[in-house]
Design an enzyme around this catalytic site. Structure first.
Site: not given
Length: 337
Positions: A235, A280
Site C-alpha cells: 500500500s 491509517k
C-alpha cells in the site's frame, strides 16, 4: 442503550471476568491500530528513504508520508476488549490477517515481498511520468518456437499488429487476446533499427504463446534505491511514486504541507485500494498531516472514518494525485471523497 449504560455494563462484566481470571486467556483475534507513518522525502535511521545516485535531487519544505497499520498478533481477552472499546483500533478474526495453514512468519515474508514489488512499480510509474519509457526486451528465443528466425535476444518489441506494447504485461495480454494460430505482425527495434516480422502463435500450457522470454527495462542515467525496513504490504506504492517525482523535479509537490496517503500502484500508474483505512487516517492525523490521499475505491470507508480537519482527496491514478497536489499548491480545492 446509552453509552454511559454500556460503559457501566462493561465495567461490571470486566469486574466479573477479573474475579475468575479470564482476561489473560488468549482469543482468536488480532488488534489493528495506527502504525508508523514515514516521510518518503525524509530519513529513517539516518538514511534517506528514497536514495538517488548519479543525479542531483531537490528538497521540499513539506512531507509525503506513507501510512501503515500496526498488528498486535498475540491477543488476550483484556486487549481484545480494550480494542473493541477504542475509537482508534479494530478487532478482527485472526484468520483475516493470518490465513489458516500459514504461519505468522510466512505472512510477514509475503508482506515483505509485496512491499518490494510496490517499490518496483512505484519506480516504473514515476519514471514513466518523467519521460523514461519502458522497453520490452527479448531475453531468449526458443530454438523450435514460433519466433525462431524472426526475433533475436536483445530485440526491443514495440508493437503487435500495430498496437503499441509499452509494458511487458501488455505484450502478454495482446498475444493472449487472440486465438492460438493467429499470425501476428511484431514490430521491434534491433540495434537501433526498426523492423517487423510475422510470428504465428502456438498453444502451450493452454495459452497462445510466441516462444520468447521477455524482460522489462527502463534505461535512465541514475540509480534509485529504497532504504526502509520493518514495513510490509503493497500500500505504500502511491507515496513512493510521489516521493520519487518530488526528488527528481525542481518543484516542491507538497507546497510546504504534510501530506499523507496510501494506495497500491501498478506500472501504468493506476492507484488501487488497500485495507486499514480507519487506522491509517488516525496515524496520519497523529503525524500532523493536513491532507490525506485516498484511493478512489476506499473513499466511502474513509468518509465513514474521517478525522477532524483532515481533508480526504480522491485519487485513481498517479496523474490524478499529481493534479490534486498542483491544485492544492495553487490554492484550489481538489476532488474530495
Amino acid at each position: 442503550m446509552r453509552r454511559r449504560g454500556v460503559t457501566v455494563l462493561l465495567g461490571a462484566l470486566l469486574t466479573a471476568l477479573l474475579s475468575i481470571g479470564v482476561l489473560g486467556a488468549p482469543v482468536p483475534y488480532v488488534v489493528l491500530g495506527p502504525g508508523p507513518t514515514v516521510d518518503t522525502l525524509g530519513q529513517e535511521d539516518g538514511k534517506e528513504v528514497i536514495q538517488v545516485t548519479g543525479r542531483e535531487t531537490s528538497t521540499s519544505a513539506g512531507q509525503l508520508r506513507l501510512t501503515t497499520v500496526g498488528v498486535q498478533p498475540g491477543v488476550k481477552l483484556r486487549s481484545a476488549i480494550q480494542g473493541w472499546l477504542s475509537d482508534e483500533q479494530a478487532v478482527v478474526p485472526r484468520e483475516l490477517v493470518y490465513p489458516p495453514g500459514e504461519t505468522q512468519e510466512q505472512v510477514e515474508q509475503r508482506n515483505a515481498e509485496d512491499f518490494q514489488v510496490s517499490q518496483t512499480s512505484a519506480e516504473t510509474a514515476a519514471l514513466r511520468e518523467l519521460g523514461y519509457e519502458v522497453q520490452v526486451v527479448v531475453k531468449t528465443v526458443a530454438a523450435d518456437g514460433p519466433s525462431a528466425g524472426v526475433l533475436q535476444p536483445g530485440d526491443v518489441v514495440t508493437s503487435v499488429d500495430g498496437e503499441p506494447v509499452p509494458l511487458a504485461a501488455r505484450l502478454t495480454e495482446v498475444i493472449r487476446s487472440k486465438p492460438a494460430g493467429t499470425a501476428l505482425r511484431i514490430g521491434y527495434t534491433r540495434a537501433g533499427t526498426a523492423g517487423t516480422g510475422t510470428v504465428t502463435s502456438r498453444e502451450q500450457d493452454g495459452r497462445p504463446r510466441i516462444g520468447i522470454e521477455i524482460e522489462q527495462q527502463q534505461p535512465h542515467p541514475f540509480t534509485l534505491s529504497f532504504d526502509l525496513k520493518d514495513i510490509g504490504g503493497p500500500s505504500a506504492g502511491l507515496m513512493f511514486a510521489l516521493g520519487i517525482i518530488d526528488k527528481l523535479t525542481p518543484e516542491d509537490l507538497t507546497g510546504g504541507r504534510v501530506i499523507a496517503g496510501t494506495g497500491t500502484i501498478d506500472d501504468t500508474g493506476r492507484v488501487g485500494p488497500i485495507g486499514g483505512i480507519p487506522q491509517k487516517l488516525v496515524g496520519a492525523k497523529q503525524a500532523g498531516a493536513t491532507v490525506f490521499l485516498v484511493p478512489e475505491a476506499n473513499c466511502a470507508e474513509a468518509v465513514r472514518n474521517r478525522q477532524p480537519d483532515l481533508p480526504l482527496v480522491k485519487v485513481g491514478s498517479l496523474d490524478e494525485a499529481l493534479a490534486a497536489l498542483e491544485t492544492l499548491r495553487s490554492g484550489g480545492a481538489p476532488t474530495r471523497c
